[in-house]
Scaffold this motif. Structure first.
Motif, PDB file in Angstrom:
ATOM      1  N   GLU A   1      42.936  20.537  30.151  1.00 29.16           N
ATOM      2  CA  GLU A   1      43.029  21.576  31.476  1.00 29.16           C
ATOM      3  C   GLU A   1      44.527  22.146  31.965  1.00 29.16           C
ATOM      4  OE1 GLU A   1      42.048  19.888  35.170  1.00 29.16           O
ATOM      5  OE2 GLU A   1      41.265  21.580  35.835  1.00 29.16           O
ATOM      6  N   ILE A   2      44.769  23.356  32.161  1.00 26.18           N
ATOM      7  CA  ILE A   2      45.837  23.630  32.788  1.00 26.18           C
ATOM      8  C   ILE A   2      45.580  24.368  33.902  1.00 26.18           C
ATOM      9  CG2 ILE A   2      47.603  25.540  32.286  1.00 26.18           C
ATOM     10  CD1 ILE A   2      47.072  25.405  29.307  1.00 26.18           C
ATOM     11  N   VAL A   3      46.313  23.934  35.156  1.00 26.31           N
ATOM     12  CA  VAL A   3      46.339  24.462  36.137  1.00 26.31           C
ATOM     13  C   VAL A   3      48.166  24.789  36.603  1.00 26.31           C
ATOM     14  CG1 VAL A   3      45.989  23.887  38.759  1.00 26.31           C
ATOM     15  CG2 VAL A   3      44.475  23.008  36.971  1.00 26.31           C
ATOM     16  N   ARG A   4      48.347  25.992  37.285  1.00 22.08           N
ATOM     17  CA  ARG A   4      49.584  26.157  37.388  1.00 22.08           C
ATOM     18  C   ARG A   4      49.728  27.026  38.734  1.00 22.08           C
ATOM     19  NH1 ARG A   4      50.887  22.819  34.508  1.00 22.08           N
ATOM     20  NH2 ARG A   4      52.403  22.895  32.648  1.00 22.08           N
ATOM     21  N   ASP A   5      50.810  26.504  39.387  1.00 22.20           N
ATOM     22  CA  ASP A   5      51.198  27.577  40.489  1.00 22.20           C
ATOM     23  C   ASP A   5      52.066  28.865  40.090  1.00 22.20           C
ATOM     24  OD1 ASP A   5      49.644  26.069  42.411  1.00 22.20           O
ATOM     25  OD2 ASP A   5      51.569  24.850  42.737  1.00 22.20           O
ATOM     26  N   ILE A   6      51.912  29.730  40.769  1.00 21.21           N
ATOM     27  CA  ILE A   6      52.534  31.177  40.441  1.00 21.21           C
ATOM     28  C   ILE A   6      53.387  31.678  41.528  1.00 21.21           C
ATOM     29  CG2 ILE A   6      52.299  33.569  39.592  1.00 21.21           C
ATOM     30  CD1 ILE A   6      49.793  32.755  37.895  1.00 21.21           C
ATOM     31  N   ASP A   7      54.722  31.533  41.316  1.00 23.27           N
ATOM     32  CA  ASP A   7      55.731  32.218  42.513  1.00 23.27           C
ATOM     33  C   ASP A   7      56.780  32.934  41.860  1.00 23.27           C
ATOM     34  OD1 ASP A   7      57.039  32.639  44.583  1.00 23.27           O
ATOM     35  OD2 ASP A   7      57.410  30.510  45.274  1.00 23.27           O
ATOM     36  N   GLU A   8      56.482  34.173  41.547  1.00 24.53           N
ATOM     37  CA  GLU A   8      57.223  34.974  40.567  1.00 24.53           C
ATOM     38  C   GLU A   8      57.774  36.259  41.505  1.00 24.53           C
ATOM     39  OE1 GLU A   8      59.469  34.094  38.014  1.00 24.53           O
ATOM     40  OE2 GLU A   8      57.567  33.131  37.320  1.00 24.53           O
ATOM     41  N   SER A   9      59.229  36.807  41.014  1.00 29.97           N
ATOM     42  CA  SER A   9      59.246  38.130  41.337  1.00 29.97           C
ATOM     43  C   SER A   9      59.596  39.124  40.378  1.00 29.97           C
ATOM     44  CB  SER A   9      60.627  38.044  42.130  1.00 29.97           C
ATOM     45  OG  SER A   9      60.398  37.658  43.674  1.00 29.97           O
ATOM     46  N   TYR A  10      59.182  40.103  40.486  1.00 29.28           N
ATOM     47  CA  TYR A  10      59.314  41.222  39.290  1.00 29.28           C
ATOM     48  C   TYR A  10      60.047  42.549  39.986  1.00 29.28           C
ATOM     49  CZ  TYR A  10      55.843  38.333  37.152  1.00 29.28           C
ATOM     50  OH  TYR A  10      55.148  37.495  36.495  1.00 29.28           O
ATOM     51  N   HIS A  11      60.890  42.873  39.004  1.00 25.22           N
ATOM     52  CA  HIS A  11      61.922  43.864  39.304  1.00 25.22           C
ATOM     53  C   HIS A  11      61.545  45.017  38.559  1.00 25.22           C
ATOM     54  CE1 HIS A  11      64.590  41.567  42.171  1.00 25.22           C
ATOM     55  NE2 HIS A  11      63.854  40.275  41.439  1.00 25.22           N
ATOM     56  N   PRO A  12      61.888  46.585  38.972  1.00 28.91           N
ATOM     57  CA  PRO A  12      61.680  47.545  38.241  1.00 28.91           C
ATOM     58  C   PRO A  12      62.868  47.528  37.142  1.00 28.91           C
ATOM     59  CG  PRO A  12      62.319  48.365  40.274  1.00 28.91           C
ATOM     60  CD  PRO A  12      62.264  46.832  40.408  1.00 28.91           C
ATOM     61  N   ILE A  13      62.413  47.732  35.728  1.00 24.25           N
ATOM     62  CA  ILE A  13      63.450  48.030  34.777  1.00 24.25           C
ATOM     63  C   ILE A  13      63.771  49.194  34.509  1.00 24.25           C
ATOM     64  CG2 ILE A  13      62.095  47.666  32.741  1.00 24.25           C
ATOM     65  CD1 ILE A  13      64.217  45.547  31.806  1.00 24.25           C
ATOM     66  N   ASP A  14      63.328  50.051  34.860  1.00 23.58           N
ATOM     67  CA  ASP A  14      63.516  51.521  34.519  1.00 23.58           C
ATOM     68  C   ASP A  14      64.833  52.053  35.144  1.00 23.58           C
ATOM     69  OD1 ASP A  14      60.887  51.887  33.712  1.00 23.58           O
ATOM     70  OD2 ASP A  14      60.278  51.852  35.576  1.00 23.58           O
ATOM     71  N   ASP A  15      65.428  51.446  35.942  1.00 32.25           N
ATOM     72  CA  ASP A  15      66.600  51.623  36.701  1.00 32.25           C
ATOM     73  C   ASP A  15      67.782  51.458  35.514  1.00 32.25           C
ATOM     74  OD1 ASP A  15      65.118  52.193  38.878  1.00 32.25           O
ATOM     75  OD2 ASP A  15      65.758  50.099  39.718  1.00 32.25           O
ATOM     76  N   ILE A  16      67.624  50.550  34.784  1.00 31.90           N
ATOM     77  CA  ILE A  16      68.561  49.907  33.664  1.00 31.90           C
ATOM     78  C   ILE A  16      68.479  50.854  32.749  1.00 31.90           C
ATOM     79  CG2 ILE A  16      69.565  47.974  32.358  1.00 31.90           C
ATOM     80  CD1 ILE A  16      67.963  46.494  34.709  1.00 31.90           C
ATOM     81  N   GLU A  17      69.432  51.555  32.037  1.00 40.88           N
ATOM     82  CA  GLU A  17      69.855  52.158  30.981  1.00 40.88           C
ATOM     83  C   GLU A  17      69.580  51.074  29.924  1.00 40.88           C
ATOM     84  OE1 GLU A  17      70.160  55.303  30.176  1.00 40.88           O
ATOM     85  OE2 GLU A  17      69.735  55.713  32.407  1.00 40.88           O
ATOM     86  N   PHE A  18      68.747  51.736  28.649  1.00 39.01           N
ATOM     87  CA  PHE A  18      68.320  50.815  27.649  1.00 39.01           C
ATOM     88  C   PHE A  18      69.825  50.137  27.183  1.00 39.01           C
ATOM     89  CE2 PHE A  18      68.185  50.064  23.099  1.00 39.01           C
ATOM     90  CZ  PHE A  18      67.020  49.129  23.112  1.00 39.01           C
TER      91      PHE A  18
END
Ligand SMILES: [Zn+2]
Ligand SMILES: [Zn+2]
Length: 177
Positions: free
Chosen positions: A75-92
């Motif tokens: 059994e796997i039980v995990r809390d999730i607490d994450e932030s996501y940022h837009p990556i399109d702002d960063i040039e490749f």
């Protein structure tokens, strides 16, 4: 399932995880899912395109013990607490210049958050590299194939423990006499 950031309301978005996939692929191995991936996520938009996700995820997998080769429930039980940022702002070309703290950050691209990867990643990370049905699983005898958790065998498996070597030698000596 991808959620468009623009569609997330100001008060946030509740997402119920109820994923009926029947197995997970880890490298070349197909791991059966015994109890479906479930849980809940609360997704919110913040300043500068940041998106926060809080919640939890649960799944029950059928793993194969790397010592005795029996299957067991995991059994796997995990809390999730994450932030996501837009990556399109960063040039490749700039990506490789990201500072280490930025590499730890999670990103979304094209204005969409891939919700499945949000809740599947903690599951993949929780799968042991060397699954064991129990910490003291004795495994199977490589000579006779007996499950040593259930039975003993007399095979000389070349035990390297010097204390055993003495006993083995003594046994051989007694046999010879
Ligand atoms: Zn085992
Ligand atoms: Zn044996």
């Amino acid at each position: 399932m991808r959620i468009r950031i623009i569609d997330i309301p100001e008060k946030g978005l509740y997402y119920k995880i109820d994923d009926s996939k029947k197995s997970l692929k880890v490298f070349d191995e197909e791991i059966p899912i015994l109890e479906r991936v479930s849980g809940e996520l609360y997704i919110r938009k913040h300043e500068a395109g940041r998106v926060s996700v809080k919640g939890n995820v649960r799944v029950v997998l059928e793993l194969t013990c790397s010592r005795c080769l029996k299957t067991y429930r995991f059994e796997i039980v995990r809390d999730i607490d994450e932030s996501y940022h837009p990556i399109d702002d960063i040039e490749f070309g700039e990506r490789k210049h990201l500072k280490s703290f930025e590499l730890d950050t999670c990103y979304y691209s094209e204005g969409e958050l891939d919700v499945e990867s949000v809740y599947m990643e903690p599951i993949y990370l929780a799968i042991p590299m060397k699954p064991l049905c129990s910490d003291n699983c004795k495994g199977i005898c490589p000579i006779c194939g007996k499950d040593l958790n259930e039975d003993f065998c007399d095979c000389n498996r070349g035990v390297r423990d010097p204390r055993w070597k003495v006993l083995v030698e003594l046994k051989e000596k007694l046999k010879g006499e």
